[in-house]
Design a protein around this motif. Structure first.
Motif, mmCIF file in Angstrom:
data_model
loop_
_atom_site.group_PDB
_atom_site.id
_atom_site.type_symbol
_atom_site.label_atom_id
_atom_site.label_comp_id
_atom_site.label_asym_id
_atom_site.label_seq_id
_atom_site.Cartn_x
_atom_site.Cartn_y
_atom_site.Cartn_z
ATOM 1 N N GLU A 79 3.270 0.967 12.703
ATOM 2 C CA GLU A 79 4.112 2.049 12.209
ATOM 3 C C GLU A 79 3.796 2.430 10.761
ATOM 4 N N PHE A 80 3.295 1.466 9.977
ATOM 5 C CA PHE A 80 2.948 1.783 8.596
ATOM 6 C C PHE A 80 1.819 2.799 8.527
ATOM 7 N N ASN A 81 0.872 2.690 9.426
ATOM 8 C CA ASN A 81 -0.219 3.666 9.473
ATOM 9 C C ASN A 81 0.329 5.054 9.802
ATOM 10 N N GLN A 82 1.254 5.106 10.788
ATOM 11 C CA GLN A 82 1.881 6.388 11.128
ATOM 12 C C GLN A 82 2.676 6.937 9.935
ATOM 13 N N MET A 83 3.409 6.044 9.259
ATOM 14 C CA MET A 83 4.178 6.456 8.089
ATOM 15 C C MET A 83 3.254 7.007 7.006
ATOM 16 N N ALA A 84 2.112 6.323 6.759
ATOM 17 C CA ALA A 84 1.174 6.774 5.728
ATOM 18 C C ALA A 84 0.625 8.150 6.056
ATOM 19 N N THR A 85 0.310 8.388 7.340
ATOM 20 C CA THR A 85 -0.220 9.705 7.737
ATOM 21 C C THR A 85 0.798 10.807 7.475
ATOM 22 N N ILE A 114 0.838 -1.203 0.000
ATOM 23 C CA ILE A 114 0.000 0.000 0.000
ATOM 24 C C ILE A 114 0.873 1.254 0.000
ATOM 25 N N VAL A 115 1.891 1.268 0.877
ATOM 26 C CA VAL A 115 2.797 2.419 0.928
ATOM 27 C C VAL A 115 3.562 2.551 -0.392
ATOM 28 N N GLN A 116 4.008 1.417 -0.949
ATOM 29 C CA GLN A 116 4.757 1.427 -2.207
ATOM 30 C C GLN A 116 3.918 2.002 -3.341
ATOM 31 N N ASN A 117 2.659 1.581 -3.419
ATOM 32 C CA ASN A 117 1.787 2.090 -4.473
ATOM 33 C C ASN A 117 1.531 3.588 -4.305
ATOM 34 N N ASN A 155 1.188 11.374 3.678
ATOM 35 C CA ASN A 155 0.045 12.110 3.124
ATOM 36 C C ASN A 155 0.149 13.605 3.426
ATOM 37 N N GLN A 156 0.561 13.944 4.655
ATOM 38 C CA GLN A 156 0.696 15.353 5.022
ATOM 39 C C GLN A 156 1.778 16.037 4.197
ATOM 40 N N ASN A 157 2.940 15.363 4.050
ATOM 41 C CA ASN A 157 4.045 15.961 3.296
ATOM 42 C C ASN A 157 3.743 16.059 1.807
ATOM 43 N N VAL A 158 3.049 15.049 1.263
ATOM 44 C CA VAL A 158 2.690 15.089 -0.157
ATOM 45 C C VAL A 158 1.791 16.283 -0.451
ATOM 46 N N VAL A 192 -2.529 12.902 -6.722
ATOM 47 C CA VAL A 192 -1.935 11.821 -5.917
ATOM 48 C C VAL A 192 -2.994 11.303 -4.942
ATOM 49 N N LYS A 193 -3.198 9.968 -4.943
ATOM 50 C CA LYS A 193 -4.166 9.370 -4.015
ATOM 51 C C LYS A 193 -3.558 9.270 -2.622
ATOM 52 N N LYS A 194 -4.412 9.411 -1.621
ATOM 53 C CA LYS A 194 -3.957 9.254 -0.246
ATOM 54 C C LYS A 194 -3.702 7.790 0.069
ATOM 55 N N ILE A 195 -2.716 7.551 0.923
ATOM 56 C CA ILE A 195 -2.384 6.181 1.340
ATOM 57 C C ILE A 195 -3.284 5.801 2.507
ATOM 58 N N GLN A 196 -4.057 4.694 2.340
ATOM 59 C CA GLN A 196 -5.007 4.237 3.362
ATOM 60 C C GLN A 196 -4.552 2.891 3.916
ATOM 61 N N ILE A 197 -4.208 2.840 5.218
ATOM 62 C CA ILE A 197 -3.802 1.593 5.888
ATOM 63 C C ILE A 197 -4.692 1.407 7.116
ATOM 64 N N ASN A 198 -5.275 0.190 7.257
ATOM 65 C CA ASN A 198 -6.251 -0.068 8.319
ATOM 66 C C ASN A 198 -5.625 -0.502 9.639
#
Length: 556
Positions: free
Chosen positions: A241-247, A212-215, A250-253, A231-237
Motif C-alpha cells: 500500500e505504501f507504493n500505491q500511496m507514493a504514486t 521514505i513517505v515521510q521524507n 506524486n500525482q497530487n503533488v 519536490v522530489k518524487k517518492i520512490q518505494i520498491n
C-alpha cells in the motif's frame, strides 16, 4: 526480503499477529502442563506425608500414651485412683482398636501384634481385679513391655518406609521440574528468535517505507513553506500500500505545484486589495485568475463586498442613528407620561382641599357670617396649598432635568427622591414601601439619571402589583455598602417574572404590557445608564414572593 516486498501491509501485520498468537499459545500450553504436573506431584508428596503424620498422630503417639496409662494403673496406690485410670485406659483402647482395625487388611502382622498387646493389658487388669498386684506388675514389666516394643518397632518401620516413599516422590518431582524448565527455556528461546527475525524483517520493511513517505512529504511541506523550489518524487520498491500511496502523492503533488503558482498570484492580489480597504481606499478590485473554484468564488465575493461596502456602512450608520433617536424620543414620552401621572396624584389632594375652601366660603357667605378675618384665613390656606403645588412642579422639573456634570451623591438621598415622586401614587393604591438602610454610601456619577433608574424600577413594581391585584402589596428597598460597590436591592411581592422572559426584560422594545401601555425601553435605558455611564451593573432574579432587582455601582 524480496518476498516481503511483494506482500501487502495487511498481510505483513497478519503474519506478526499470527506469530504473536502462536507464541502466546505455546507458552500458555507449557505453563498449563507445568501447573498440572506440579499439582499432581504435590498431591503425591502430600498424600505420602499425610500417611506418615497420620500414623504418628493416630497410632504411635496414642500407643505410647497407652503404655504410660497401663503402668500408672499398676502403680496406683488405691482403688479409687485405679478406677479413674482404668476408665481412661478403656477409652484409649477403643480409639486404638478403630485405627488398628483399619490396618487389618494391609498389615495383618501389626494387627496381630496389637491383638496380643491388648490381651496382655487385659491380663494386667484381671490381675488387679483379683488382688494379684505382683502378677500385674510382672506382666507389665515383662511380657507386656516386650510386646509393646515389638509393636512400636514394626510401626516405626512402616513410618520409615512411608517417609522414604515421600522423599523419593519429592526427588522425582525435582528432577522432572528441571527437565521441564529446560524444555520451556528451549521453547521460549526458539519462539523469541523466530519472532524477532520475522518481526524485524516485517517491521524494518514497513518502517523503511514510512520513512521514505515521510521524507517525501517533508520535502513537499518545505516547498509549500517556500523553503525549497522543487519536490522530489517518492520512490518505494515494494508492491504494498505504501507504493500505491507514493504514486497517488506524486500525482497530487505535481498538480498542486501547478495550481499553487496561480493561487499565490490571486492571494497576493487579494492582500493588496484588502490593505487598500484597511486604509479606506475602496477603489481597487481583484483581477487575477485561479484554477481553484473556491478562490474564484472568493474573488467575485470580495469584489461584490467592496462594491456594496461603502453604501451598506452609511446605510447602517443612518439606521442606527434613527433607532437611537426613536429610543430617546420614546424614553422622553414615557418619562413625561409617568411625570404627568405622578403630578396628578400629588395635586389630587391639594385641589380637593382648595375646592373645599371655596365651598366653605360660599356657605359662610350664604349664612351671613363672611368676615374679613375669615376671608384672610381662607386665602392664606389656599395660598399654602398652591405654594405646595408649585413646589411639586419645581421638584419634578429638577428631577427630570438633564444633568451635565457628574457629582458625589448619597445613595439613600437619591432613592428617597425617587420615592417622593411616587409617594402619593403609592399611598393612593395602598402599596406599602419600606426603606432598610443598612449603611449609606456615596458614589460619583449623574444623580438624576441614577434616581430615574430607581424610579423606573419602582414604577414597574407598582404596575405589576396593581395588574396582579396583590393583597397587602409592598415594595422593600435595601441600601447597603459593599467592599467595592454601593448596593441597592428592590424587592416586591408581585409573584416574580416568568422564567422564559427573565433574560429578555433588559432588551430594547421588550415589554410584557399591551403596546398602548408601554414602550419597553424603561429597563433597557436603565441598564445603559448604570452599566455605561456609572461603571456598574444591574440584574434581576426571582424570590419566593416576587422580583428582586440588584443595582451595584462602583464607589468613589
Amino acid at each position: 526480503m524480496k518476498l516481503i516486498n511483494k506482500i501487502n501491509i495487511k498481510s505483513k501485520l497478519g503474519i506478526l499477529f499470527l506469530i504473536l498468537c502462536t507464541s502466546i499459545a505455546v507458552l500458555a500450553y507449557k505453563s498449563i502442563n507445568i501447573s498440572e504436573h506440579n499439582k499432581a506431584t504435590l498431591k503425591v508428596v502430600h498424600s505420602k506425608s499425610q500417611a506418615v503424620l497420620s500414623l504418628q498422630d493416630k497410632i504411635i503417639t496414642p500407643l505410647y500414651r497407652l503404655r504410660e496409662i497401663s503402668q500408672s494403673l499398676v502403680m496406683a496406690p488405691n482403688s479409687s485412683i485405679r478406677k479413674n485410670i482404668e476408665y481412661n485406659l478403656d477409652e484409649l483402647l477403643k480409639k486404638l482398636d478403630i485405627e488398628f482395625n483399619s490396618l487389618a487388611n494391609t498389615h495383618i502382622e501389626i494387627f496381630q501384634m496389637w491383638t496380643n498387646y491388648k490381651s496382655l493389658i487385659n491380663n494386667t487388669k484381671n490381675f488387679l481385679k483379683n488382688g494379684f498386684e505382683e502378677g500385674a506388675y510382672i506382666n507389665v514389666t515383662t511380657s507386656s513391655r516386650e510386646q509393646f516394643h515389638l509393636l512400636v518397632k514394626q510401626l516405626l518401620l512402616i513410618q520409615s518406609k512411608s517417609l522414604n516413599n515421600a522423599t523419593i516422590a519429592y526427588n522425582q518431582a525435582v528432577e522432572e521440574t528441571k527437565e521441564i524448565k529446560v524444555e520451556i527455556l528451549t521453547s521460549i528461546i526458539f519462539v523469541l528468535i523466530l519472532s524477532t527475525i520475522i518481526g524485524w524483517l516485517v517491521a524494518s520493511n514497513i518502517i523503511n517505507s514510512i520513512h521514505i513517505v515521510q521524507n517525501g512529504l517533508s520535502d513537499f511541506f518545505d516547498y509549500l513553506n517556500h523553503k525549497k523550489d522543487q519536490v522530489k518524487k517518492i520512490q518505494i520498491n515494494s508492491d504494498d500500500e505504501f507504493n500505491q500511496m507514493a504514486t497517488i502523492i506524486n500525482q497530487n503533488v505535481s498538480n498542486i505545484q501547478i495550481n499553487i503558482d496561480k493561487n499565490e498570484g490571486l492571494i497576493k492580489n487579494a492582500t493588496k486589495v484588502l490593505e487598500n480597504i484597511k486604509s479606506g481606499n475602496l477603489g481597487t478590485r481583484l483581477i487575477k485568475e485561479s484554477d481553484n473554484s473556491s478562490l474564484n468564488e472568493l474573488k467575485v465575493m470580495i469584489n461584490n463586498v467592496i462594491d456594496n461596502l461603502e453604501y451598506k456602512i452609511q446605510e447602517e450608520i443612518n439606521k442606527r442613528l434613527e433607532q437611537e433617536q426613536i429610543l430617546i424620543q420614546q424614553a422622553k414620552l414615557a418619562s413625561m407620561g409617568e411625570m404627568i401621572g405622578n403630578i396628578a396624584h400629588q395635586w389630587r389632594q391639594p385641589l380637593a382641599q382648595i375646592s373645599a375652601i371655596h365651598m366653605n366660603m360660599k356657605v359662610t357667605y350664604d349664612f351671613g357670617k363672611f368676615t374679613q378675618i375669615y376671608l384672610y384665613s381662607k386665602i392664606k390656606e389656599a395660598n399654602t396649598l398652591t405654594t405646595y403645588m408649585s413646589q411639586t412642579i419645581s421638584d419634578f422639573q429638577n428631577f427630570f432635568k438633564p444633568q451635565g456634570e457628574k457629582e458625589d451623591f448619597s445613595i439613600e438621598k437619591a432613592c428617597k427622591e425617587s420615592y417622593f415622586i411616587l409617594q402619593s401614587s403609592l399611598k393612593y393604591y395602598g402599596i406599602k414601601i419600606d426603606f432598610n438602610v443598612i449603611q449609606d454610601s456615596y458614589i460619583y456619577g449623574y444623580k438624576n439619571e441614577y434616581s430615574q433608574v430607581i424610579l423606573n424600577i419602582l414604577s414597574n413594581a407598582k404596575d405589576i402589583l396593581l395588574e396582579k391585584k396583590v393583597e397587602n402589596p409592598y415594595i422593600n428597598i435595601e441600601i447597603k455598602d459593599g467592599d467595592n460597590y454601593a448596593i441597592v436591592k428592590i424587592k416586591d411581592n408581585g409573584g416574580g417574572i416568568k422564567k422564559d422572559i427573565l433574560d429578555k426584560i433588559f432588551e430594547p422594545y421588550f415589554t410584557t404590557r399591551h403596546q398602548t401601555q408601554g414602550t419597553g425601553i424603561g429597563l433597557y435605558m436603565s441598564k445603559n445608564i448604570i452599566e455605561r455611564n456609572m461603571n456598574g451593573f444591574i440584574n434581576v432574579t426571582n424570590t419566593e414572593d416576587g422580583a428582586l432587582f440588584t443595582i451595584k455601582v462602583a464607589k468613589t
